[in-house]
Design an enzyme around this catalytic site. Sequence first.
Site, mmCIF file in Angstrom:
data_model
loop_
_atom_site.group_PDB
_atom_site.id
_atom_site.type_symbol
_atom_site.label_atom_id
_atom_site.label_comp_id
_atom_site.label_asym_id
_atom_site.label_seq_id
_atom_site.Cartn_x
_atom_site.Cartn_y
_atom_site.Cartn_z
ATOM 1 N N GLY A 1 0.779 -1.239 0.000
ATOM 2 C CA GLY A 1 0.000 0.000 0.000
ATOM 3 C C GLY A 1 0.807 1.284 0.000
ATOM 4 N N SER A 2 2.011 1.263 -0.613
ATOM 5 C CA SER A 2 2.769 2.523 -0.639
ATOM 6 C C SER A 2 2.093 3.550 -1.548
ATOM 7 C CB SER A 2 4.222 2.286 -1.064
ATOM 8 O OG SER A 2 4.294 1.839 -2.393
ATOM 9 N N LEU B 1 -10.603 -8.236 -12.561
ATOM 10 C CA LEU B 1 -12.013 -7.908 -12.343
ATOM 11 C C LEU B 1 -12.851 -8.337 -13.541
ATOM 12 C CD1 LEU B 1 -11.308 -4.428 -10.779
ATOM 13 C CD2 LEU B 1 -12.390 -6.347 -9.584
ATOM 14 N N ASN C 1 -5.922 2.084 -12.906
ATOM 15 C CA ASN C 1 -4.945 1.125 -12.382
ATOM 16 C C ASN C 1 -3.548 1.660 -12.655
ATOM 17 O OD1 ASN C 1 -3.948 -1.428 -11.401
ATOM 18 N ND2 ASN C 1 -3.592 -2.037 -13.523
ATOM 19 N N HIS D 1 0.259 0.122 -13.630
ATOM 20 C CA HIS D 1 0.950 -1.107 -14.021
ATOM 21 C C HIS D 1 2.432 -0.776 -14.188
ATOM 22 C CE1 HIS D 1 1.662 -5.006 -15.775
ATOM 23 N NE2 HIS D 1 2.379 -4.398 -16.701
ATOM 24 N N SER E 1 2.833 2.917 -15.722
ATOM 25 C CA SER E 1 1.740 3.552 -16.475
ATOM 26 C C SER E 1 0.466 3.564 -15.650
ATOM 27 C CB SER E 1 1.449 2.749 -17.757
ATOM 28 O OG SER E 1 2.626 2.501 -18.505
ATOM 29 N N GLU F 1 -10.104 -6.023 -20.970
ATOM 30 C CA GLU F 1 -8.846 -6.661 -21.371
ATOM 31 C C GLU F 1 -7.734 -6.201 -20.422
ATOM 32 O OE1 GLU F 1 -5.922 -6.755 -25.229
ATOM 33 O OE2 GLU F 1 -7.890 -5.809 -25.427
ATOM 34 N N LEU F 2 -6.894 -7.149 -19.984
ATOM 35 C CA LEU F 2 -5.895 -6.878 -18.944
ATOM 36 C C LEU F 2 -4.808 -5.893 -19.404
ATOM 37 C CD1 LEU F 2 -5.271 -7.876 -16.040
ATOM 38 C CD2 LEU F 2 -3.688 -9.507 -17.076
ATOM 39 N N ASP F 3 -4.520 -4.894 -18.562
ATOM 40 C CA ASP F 3 -3.429 -3.926 -18.800
ATOM 41 C C ASP F 3 -3.507 -3.288 -20.189
ATOM 42 O OD1 ASP F 3 -2.425 -4.703 -16.302
ATOM 43 O OD2 ASP F 3 -1.140 -6.240 -17.177
ATOM 44 N N GLU G 1 5.959 6.009 -9.228
ATOM 45 C CA GLU G 1 4.517 5.771 -9.054
ATOM 46 C C GLU G 1 3.904 6.730 -8.038
ATOM 47 O OE1 GLU G 1 4.178 1.543 -8.235
ATOM 48 O OE2 GLU G 1 4.058 1.149 -10.400
HETATM 49 C C1 GRF Z 1 2.970 -1.199 -7.731
HETATM 50 O O1 GRF Z 1 4.284 -1.320 -8.158
HETATM 51 C C2 GRF Z 1 2.015 -1.235 -8.884
HETATM 52 O O2 GRF Z 1 2.597 -0.853 -10.102
HETATM 53 C C3 GRF Z 1 1.601 -2.679 -8.982
HETATM 54 O O3 GRF Z 1 1.612 -3.144 -7.664
HETATM 55 C C4 GRF Z 1 2.527 -2.370 -6.881
HETATM 56 C C5 GRF Z 1 1.792 -1.939 -5.645
HETATM 57 O O4 GRF Z 1 2.641 -1.400 -4.681
HETATM 58 N N1 GRF Z 1 0.327 -2.764 -9.636
HETATM 59 P P1 GRF Z 1 2.062 -0.826 -3.325
HETATM 60 O O5 GRF Z 1 1.204 -1.892 -2.681
HETATM 61 O O6 GRF Z 1 1.242 0.400 -3.661
HETATM 62 O O7 GRF Z 1 3.254 -0.484 -2.487
#
Ligand code: GRF
Length: 217
Positions: A15-16, A96, A110, A112, A139, A146-148, A177
């Site tokens: 959950g960062s 999902l 999302n 990715h 991204s 469709e995934l990603d 991110e």
């Molecule tokens: C992230 O790197 C994201 O790109 C991927 O899962 C990771 C989640 O990290 N989908 P966090 O739980 O938010 O630290």
Amino acid sequence: MTNKTRVAVLVSGFGSNLQAFIDGAQNSSLPIDIVGVISNVEGAFSLDRARNAGIPNQCIPHGQFPDREIFDQALLTQLDKWQPELVVLAGFMRILSSNFVDRFKNRLINIHPSLLPDYTGLNTHQRVIDAGEQWHGSSVHFVIPELDAGPVIVQGKLQVHNDDTAETLQQRIHIIEHQIYPLAIQWFAEDRLNVTKKGDVLLNNLKNTDQLITFNI
Ligand code: GRF
């Protein structure tokens, strides 16, 4: 006073990214109200983060449901109680159903860890190293069944170093991110995102803002 956008966050782990949203909401750099957090994994640290911030949170363990559709229905039932305008997937490790995705068309995003459309799926950091890529990144995109594959909102990229491992890449990708995901949420909250019929995301009133940001880290 402008109304804050109601945001629900779906998580599975550390959950960062969720923490970056919580920090942004608390210091008012993000015009959002995090109305609830759902984890599909019991004991996920993300739930502690929500709890510590006083955000309503719920664990809905997918293993207790006979199939994906019924699990997704449980998610929808909880989300309906919180009435989010935007649903954010932040390390949510479940695919999902299209029923769920369609309910939140252009309101479900999302992140990715790759420069989509390259490297969809899992283990992106190691696959990028194995392929000898010079660039890697992350991204933020709208979710489609469709995934990603949904329309990309913003990407952050960095140069792969010779001595990078999957772990060092993951650490630097996280730094990216924590900047691009809040940025995408901010754009959504400010009503600046338009998805064209072709599936491109255009930004209203953001002439100088690039949707592909290079990080020197
Ligand atoms: C992230 O790197 C994201 O790109 C991927 O899962 C990771 C989640 O990290 N989908 P966090 O739980 O938010 O630290």
